[in-house]
Scaffold this motif. Structure first.
Motif, mmCIF file in Angstrom:
data_model
loop_
_atom_site.group_PDB
_atom_site.id
_atom_site.type_symbol
_atom_site.label_atom_id
_atom_site.label_comp_id
_atom_site.label_asym_id
_atom_site.label_seq_id
_atom_site.Cartn_x
_atom_site.Cartn_y
_atom_site.Cartn_z
ATOM 1 N N TRP A 57 94.561 -27.662 84.068
ATOM 2 C CA TRP A 57 93.554 -26.607 84.120
ATOM 3 C C TRP A 57 92.577 -26.809 85.267
ATOM 4 N N ALA A 58 92.314 -28.060 85.585
ATOM 5 C CA ALA A 58 91.351 -28.345 86.658
ATOM 6 C C ALA A 58 91.586 -29.754 87.166
ATOM 7 N N GLY A 59 91.169 -29.993 88.400
ATOM 8 C CA GLY A 59 91.274 -31.320 88.990
ATOM 9 C C GLY A 59 90.231 -31.502 90.076
ATOM 10 N N TRP A 60 89.631 -32.687 90.155
ATOM 11 C CA TRP A 60 88.617 -32.949 91.176
ATOM 12 C C TRP A 60 88.482 -34.448 91.389
ATOM 13 N N ASN A 61 87.858 -34.799 92.506
ATOM 14 C CA ASN A 61 87.575 -36.197 92.835
ATOM 15 C C ASN A 61 86.123 -36.517 92.508
ATOM 16 N N GLU A 62 85.886 -37.695 91.962
ATOM 17 C CA GLU A 62 84.541 -38.166 91.630
ATOM 18 C C GLU A 62 84.501 -39.664 91.885
ATOM 19 N N LYS A 63 83.740 -40.078 92.909
ATOM 20 C CA LYS A 63 83.643 -41.483 93.294
ATOM 21 C C LYS A 63 85.031 -42.021 93.661
ATOM 22 N N PHE A 64 85.524 -42.998 92.892
ATOM 23 C CA PHE A 64 86.793 -43.641 93.221
ATOM 24 C C PHE A 64 87.951 -43.101 92.388
ATOM 25 N N TYR A 65 87.727 -41.981 91.700
ATOM 26 C CA TYR A 65 88.736 -41.525 90.745
ATOM 27 C C TYR A 65 89.047 -40.036 90.920
ATOM 28 N N THR A 66 90.215 -39.663 90.458
ATOM 29 C CA THR A 66 90.623 -38.270 90.344
ATOM 30 C C THR A 66 90.718 -37.920 88.867
ATOM 31 N N PHE A 67 90.109 -36.807 88.476
ATOM 32 C CA PHE A 67 90.107 -36.368 87.093
ATOM 33 C C PHE A 67 90.960 -35.111 86.940
ATOM 34 N N LEU A 68 91.748 -35.067 85.879
ATOM 35 C CA LEU A 68 92.542 -33.893 85.552
ATOM 36 C C LEU A 68 92.216 -33.459 84.133
ATOM 37 N N VAL A 69 91.987 -32.173 83.943
ATOM 38 C CA VAL A 69 91.859 -31.601 82.605
ATOM 39 C C VAL A 69 93.168 -30.889 82.306
ATOM 40 N N VAL A 70 93.849 -31.314 81.239
ATOM 41 C CA VAL A 70 95.177 -30.791 80.936
ATOM 42 C C VAL A 70 95.224 -30.294 79.499
ATOM 43 N N GLY A 71 96.213 -29.426 79.224
ATOM 44 C CA GLY A 71 96.397 -28.901 77.880
ATOM 45 C C GLY A 71 97.834 -28.512 77.652
ATOM 46 N N ASN A 72 98.137 -28.060 76.434
ATOM 47 C CA ASN A 72 99.512 -27.729 76.090
ATOM 48 C C ASN A 72 99.872 -26.325 76.550
ATOM 49 N N ASP A 73 101.128 -25.921 76.255
ATOM 50 C CA ASP A 73 101.604 -24.623 76.712
ATOM 51 C C ASP A 73 101.052 -23.466 75.891
ATOM 52 N N ARG A 74 100.217 -23.742 74.905
ATOM 53 C CA ARG A 74 99.578 -22.668 74.149
ATOM 54 C C ARG A 74 98.282 -22.207 74.811
ATOM 55 N N GLY A 75 97.992 -22.776 75.957
ATOM 56 C CA GLY A 75 96.854 -22.305 76.728
ATOM 57 C C GLY A 75 95.528 -22.869 76.294
ATOM 58 N N THR A 76 95.516 -24.139 75.871
ATOM 59 C CA THR A 76 94.269 -24.758 75.427
ATOM 60 C C THR A 76 94.058 -26.082 76.136
ATOM 61 N N PRO A 77 92.980 -26.256 76.923
ATOM 62 C CA PRO A 77 92.703 -27.572 77.517
ATOM 63 C C PRO A 77 92.339 -28.561 76.418
ATOM 64 N N GLN A 78 92.921 -29.773 76.486
ATOM 65 C CA GLN A 78 92.756 -30.723 75.395
ATOM 66 C C GLN A 78 92.325 -32.111 75.833
ATOM 67 N N PHE A 79 92.819 -32.569 76.996
ATOM 68 C CA PHE A 79 92.624 -33.953 77.398
ATOM 69 C C PHE A 79 92.020 -34.030 78.796
ATOM 70 N N CYS A 80 91.366 -35.158 79.067
ATOM 71 C CA CYS A 80 90.935 -35.496 80.423
ATOM 72 C C CYS A 80 91.643 -36.785 80.819
ATOM 73 N N LEU A 81 92.227 -36.808 82.012
ATOM 74 C CA LEU A 81 92.906 -37.990 82.535
ATOM 75 C C LEU A 81 92.164 -38.476 83.772
ATOM 76 N N ARG A 82 91.973 -39.794 83.874
ATOM 77 C CA ARG A 82 91.318 -40.368 85.036
ATOM 78 C C ARG A 82 92.279 -41.310 85.761
ATOM 79 N N PHE A 83 92.596 -40.965 87.031
ATOM 80 C CA PHE A 83 93.449 -41.776 87.890
ATOM 81 C C PHE A 83 92.598 -42.410 88.987
ATOM 82 N N PRO A 84 92.936 -43.611 89.437
ATOM 83 C CA PRO A 84 92.292 -44.126 90.657
ATOM 84 C C PRO A 84 92.761 -43.322 91.858
#
Length: 350
Positions: A57-84
């Protein structure tokens, strides 16, 4: 899918499980995030299923990390993932069971937000390795390599399941000569070159698809494979290709699958829903225009057809034809003629 939603070739270590899970993100455009836990394990933090498919649903960089907001195929954002931002051979991904994304360096969320830490390994391109060599040797001696979903996929080297790309391409099927050539795909604000030769269909932005099998029930349907050089598993995709005339070909493309399914399952052409913004997949066929010199094409009139109507409130009568009265033949040009329509732009009176 934004560019920030594009990582690939990741593996996770699950406690007390020697077989590794896989995390593949946007390997094929519109594919979303796929988390595949070992069969029969309890290693999926996203659901109780062994495989989860999520969409960004969304993705952006913040400091040393990349954040993703993801959800299922029913169209609902559910989780946030943080990658280096910089993916090393060994790193961690934080999974927050909330759309709130903690930005603290230690990754600890506020009280009440559950989280899970995935310990990841990057896969090298074209890697063919065992998840655990000692255990894979035992699997081989027991004759369990043929249980591909449970063991074979995790013991590729020992079970001799390494992909031979060269041999695979030699076994491919040919695309019909009627669809081969260089084409242009133009859709709204998108423009892209598409090249089709004997065995490959190559969209400049969408990717390369190799013909694997042609349907025996329809000469328009092709099963293709996509081979990745970043550790992503092979994808199977169905294309429908139909040459309409000298200058136009139409295509439809189904969803990509990690499994070699039949045509009935792969060739399901449907509209994509939010949050996937899909340029290529739809239930309706999309047009490809021949790139280069366009040939005159019969328009199908073969006569002079009168018309009447209103243009900008002004009554209008006239005729439209593709007939060349001088040569007594049809031409690949439409002529519109009217003596009453001052608002009818070119070719007025021609």
């Amino acid at each position: 899918m934004t560019e920030l939603c594009s990582f690939n070739y990741l593996q996770d270590f699950c406690d007390d499980e020697w077989r590794k899970s896989r995390l593949e993100i946007d390997c094929a455009k519109g594919d979303g995030l796929n988390f595949i836990a070992p069969r029969g394990s309890q290693c999926n933090p996203f659901s109780k299923q062994e495989e989860s498919r999520l969409f960004c649903w969304a993705g952006w960089n913040e400091k040393f990390y990349t954040f993703l907001v993801v959800g299922n195929d029913r169209g609902t954002p559910q989780f946030c993932l943080r990658f280096p931002n910089k993916l090393t051979p060994h790193f961690s991904v934080m999974v927050y069971f909330s759309v709130l994304c903690p930005i603290q360096d230690d990754g600890m969320p506020p009280t009440g937000i559950e989280y899970h830490e995935l310990k990841m390994n990057s896969l090298e391109p074209d890697s063919c390795i065992d998840d655990d060599t000692d255990k894979c040797n035992i699997i081989m001696k027991r004759g369990q390599c043929k249980k591909e979903e449970k063991y074979g996929l995790h013991c590729e080297r020992t079970c001799n399941n390494c992909l031979d790309r060269g041999n695979m391409i030699n076994m491919m099927c040919p695309f019909s000569t009627t669809v081969q050539g260089t084409w242009m795909f133009m859709d709204k604000f998108h423009k892209e070159t598409v090249k089709i030769n004997t065995t490959t269909l190559h969209f400049k932005d969408f990717g390369m698809f190799i013909c694997k099998e042609r349907s025996v029930f329809s000469d328009k349907l092709y099963k293709t494979v996509t081979l990745f050089d970043n550790g992503c598993a092979m994808r199977y995709t169905c294309f429908e290709l139909q040459r309409r005339n000298n200058n136009v070909m139409q295509f439809r493309v189904g969803e990509s699958s990690r499994s070699d399914l039949g045509f009935d399952s792969l060739c399901r052409f449907k509209e994509q829903t939010i949050p996937v913004t899909e340029t290529y997949r739809s239930s309706q066929a999309k047009n490809l225009i021949l790139d280069g010199y366009l040939r005159d094409e019969f328009c199908g009139f073969s006569s002079i057809i009168p018309f009447n109507g209103t243009i900008y409130g002004e009554p209008c009568t006239g005729s439209i034809t593709d007939w060349d009265s001088d040569g007594c033949v049809t031409r690949g040009v439409l002529k519109v003629k009217s003596d009453t329509c001052s608002n009818l732009v070119n070719p007025l009176g021609k």
